[in-house]
Design a protein around this motif. Structure first.
Motif, PDB file in Angstrom:
ATOM      1  N   LYS A  52       0.862  -1.189   0.000  1.00  0.00           N
ATOM      2  CA  LYS A  52       0.000   0.000   0.000  1.00  0.00           C
ATOM      3  C   LYS A  52       0.903   1.246   0.000  1.00  0.00           C
ATOM      4  O   LYS A  52       1.838   1.334   0.800  1.00  0.00           O
ATOM      5  N   ILE A  53       0.589   2.152  -0.935  1.00  0.00           N
ATOM      6  CA  ILE A  53       1.467   3.315  -1.140  1.00  0.00           C
ATOM      7  C   ILE A  53       0.659   4.609  -1.038  1.00  0.00           C
ATOM      8  O   ILE A  53      -0.391   4.732  -1.687  1.00  0.00           O
ATOM      9  N   LEU A  54       1.205   5.571  -0.299  1.00  0.00           N
ATOM     10  CA  LEU A  54       0.586   6.900  -0.295  1.00  0.00           C
ATOM     11  C   LEU A  54       1.389   7.792  -1.236  1.00  0.00           C
ATOM     12  O   LEU A  54       2.607   7.946  -1.061  1.00  0.00           O
ATOM     13  N   GLU A  86      -1.842  18.241   6.856  1.00  0.00           N
ATOM     14  CA  GLU A  86      -1.127  17.225   7.652  1.00  0.00           C
ATOM     15  C   GLU A  86      -2.065  16.171   8.258  1.00  0.00           C
ATOM     16  O   GLU A  86      -1.821  14.956   8.158  1.00  0.00           O
ATOM     17  N   ALA A  87      -3.170  16.614   8.870  1.00  0.00           N
ATOM     18  CA  ALA A  87      -4.062  15.682   9.569  1.00  0.00           C
ATOM     19  C   ALA A  87      -4.643  14.659   8.594  1.00  0.00           C
ATOM     20  O   ALA A  87      -4.789  13.473   8.918  1.00  0.00           O
ATOM     21  N   GLU A  88      -4.967  15.144   7.397  1.00  0.00           N
ATOM     22  CA  GLU A  88      -5.546  14.264   6.376  1.00  0.00           C
ATOM     23  C   GLU A  88      -4.502  13.249   5.882  1.00  0.00           C
ATOM     24  O   GLU A  88      -4.793  12.070   5.705  1.00  0.00           O
ATOM     25  N   LEU A  89      -3.269  13.719   5.701  1.00  0.00           N
ATOM     26  CA  LEU A  89      -2.199  12.809   5.270  1.00  0.00           C
ATOM     27  C   LEU A  89      -1.954  11.747   6.341  1.00  0.00           C
ATOM     28  O   LEU A  89      -1.762  10.572   6.036  1.00  0.00           O
ATOM     29  N   ARG A  90      -1.982  12.188   7.581  1.00  0.00           N
ATOM     30  CA  ARG A  90      -1.749  11.260   8.699  1.00  0.00           C
ATOM     31  C   ARG A  90      -2.824  10.159   8.718  1.00  0.00           C
ATOM     32  O   ARG A  90      -2.557   9.011   9.018  1.00  0.00           O
ATOM     33  N   ALA A 100       4.804   2.398   1.855  1.00  0.00           N
ATOM     34  CA  ALA A 100       5.644   3.344   1.101  1.00  0.00           C
ATOM     35  C   ALA A 100       4.942   4.688   0.968  1.00  0.00           C
ATOM     36  O   ALA A 100       3.704   4.758   0.906  1.00  0.00           O
ATOM     37  N   LEU A 101       5.762   5.731   0.931  1.00  0.00           N
ATOM     38  CA  LEU A 101       5.276   7.102   0.773  1.00  0.00           C
ATOM     39  C   LEU A 101       6.078   7.743  -0.347  1.00  0.00           C
ATOM     40  O   LEU A 101       7.315   7.645  -0.370  1.00  0.00           O
ATOM     41  N   GLY A 140       1.561   8.171  11.214  1.00  0.00           N
ATOM     42  CA  GLY A 140       0.231   7.648  10.873  1.00  0.00           C
ATOM     43  C   GLY A 140       0.257   6.218  10.366  1.00  0.00           C
ATOM     44  O   GLY A 140      -0.782   5.582  10.258  1.00  0.00           O
ATOM     45  N   SER A 141       1.447   5.720   9.993  1.00  0.00           N
ATOM     46  CA  SER A 141       1.531   4.325   9.542  1.00  0.00           C
ATOM     47  C   SER A 141       2.646   3.600  10.274  1.00  0.00           C
ATOM     48  O   SER A 141       3.826   3.937  10.088  1.00  0.00           O
TER      49      SER A 141
END
Ligand code: MLT
Length: 306
Positions: free
Chosen positions: A2-4, A31-35, A43-44, A59-60
């Motif tokens: 799973k990748i952001l 930031e809060a939404e990305l978290r 992966a990011l 967050g991950s």
């Protein structure tokens, strides 16, 4: 895996990643939404324009790989990456040519008054005899920071018939010899500033480079010189630059990077006619982003096989 993907990268790369991974796209998110969205991601992937803070990465708990689809690391909490032993991979190579070409676009735009010429023509003014440009050939190009991108700018300048002076921190003897072979003379920062007709800034933004180019440095630059910045906004003190441009201590400036970037931000420099402003598009050519995208797909693929 799973990748952001936290910034827009090549659509082709996103499509390829989607074929074998679960991809979460989160462009322009706070930031809060990305978290929240990073939960479960291993992966990011990100570019500039988004702050990758420790809070985001926290967050991950599955996060292992951080891919910078480009060069700069100023928007990533590096200490956190180290502390958590995350694998960080950058793709700095492909963007250098695009940024270097953009440096020339800005230098040419300034030296040939393209903004003014275009504006006058759109008003029906045929100002052929008012728009006196200057050649780049025969002028001194000062490259402040001859790393990957700066060296590329210097090599291109030499090919254009410019005298190229560059400064770089602690070059090895091999690197110094390489510069010489490419027509680039290594000089002190002071000489680069004081002899440049075109000064191109290429240093990363970190604690030691914030406002590296401020009033004292701009005072050394020739009053008929042009400055271009394609590095990071905070490297040049924009208030000092404004003062230099409005007091006749500098002929013009081209900025692709800004102290404040993003939708709705309008720099005070936008008031000035001798300034060209672009929205951090130095590395944004389709060709470059496709190559960076291919590398990102390779990096993620290799991590998946580990
Ligand atoms: C970079 O550091 O590679 C450039 O700023 C391009 C970008 O990521 O937007």
């Amino acid at each position: 895996m799973k990748i952001l993907i936290a910034s827009p990268i090549s659509p082709r790369a996103i499509e390829e990643l989607r074929a074998s991974h679960e991809v979460v796209e989160a462009f322009g998110k706070p930031e809060a939404e990305l978290r929240r969205l990073i939960a479960g991601c291993e992966a990011l992937v990100f570019r500039s324009g988004v702050q990758i803070t420790s809070a985001v990465m926290e967050g991950s708990s599955d996060l292992k790989l951080v891919v910078r689809a480009g060069s700069g690391l100023d928007n990533l909490d590096l200490a956190y990456v180290e502390e958590r032993s995350l694998t960080l991979v950058r793709v700095p190579g492909p963007g250098a040519r695009a940024v270097a070409e953009m440096a020339f676009a800005l230098m040419l735009g300034l030296s040939r008054q393209l903004r003014r010429a275009d504006g006058l023509l759109r008003q029906g003014r045929w100002a052929k005899h008012e728009l006196h440009g200057r050649l780049l050939e025969g002028k001194t190009l000062g490259v402040y920071g001859a790393g990957n991108i700066g060296a590329q700018v210097g090599r291109m300048g030499a090919v254009w018939g410019m005298r190229v002076l560059a400064c770089v921190a602690q070059p090895s003897p091999e690197r110094a010899a390489g510069f010489h072979g490419d027509g680039i003379e290594l000089e002190s920062a002071e000489r680069v500033l004081s002899e440049a007709d075109f000064l191109s800034i290429h240093v990363p933004l970190n604690e030691s480079t914030v406002h590296l180019i401020g009033s004292p440095e701009l005072d050394r630059v020739k009053p008929d010189a042009f400055l271009v910045n394609l590095a990071r906004g905070g490297v040049v003190d924009e208030n000092a630059l404004y003062d230099a441009l409005t007091s006749g201590r500098l002929a013009g400036a081209g900025l692709d990077v800004h102290e404040r970037e993003g939708e709705g931000e309008i720099s005070r420099l936008a008031e000035l006619p001798n300034v060209l402003l672009t929205p951090h598009i130095g590395a944004t050519t389709v060709d470059t982003q496709d190559v960076i995208g291919e590398k990102v797909v390779e990096i993620i693929g290799a991590a998946g096989r580990d």
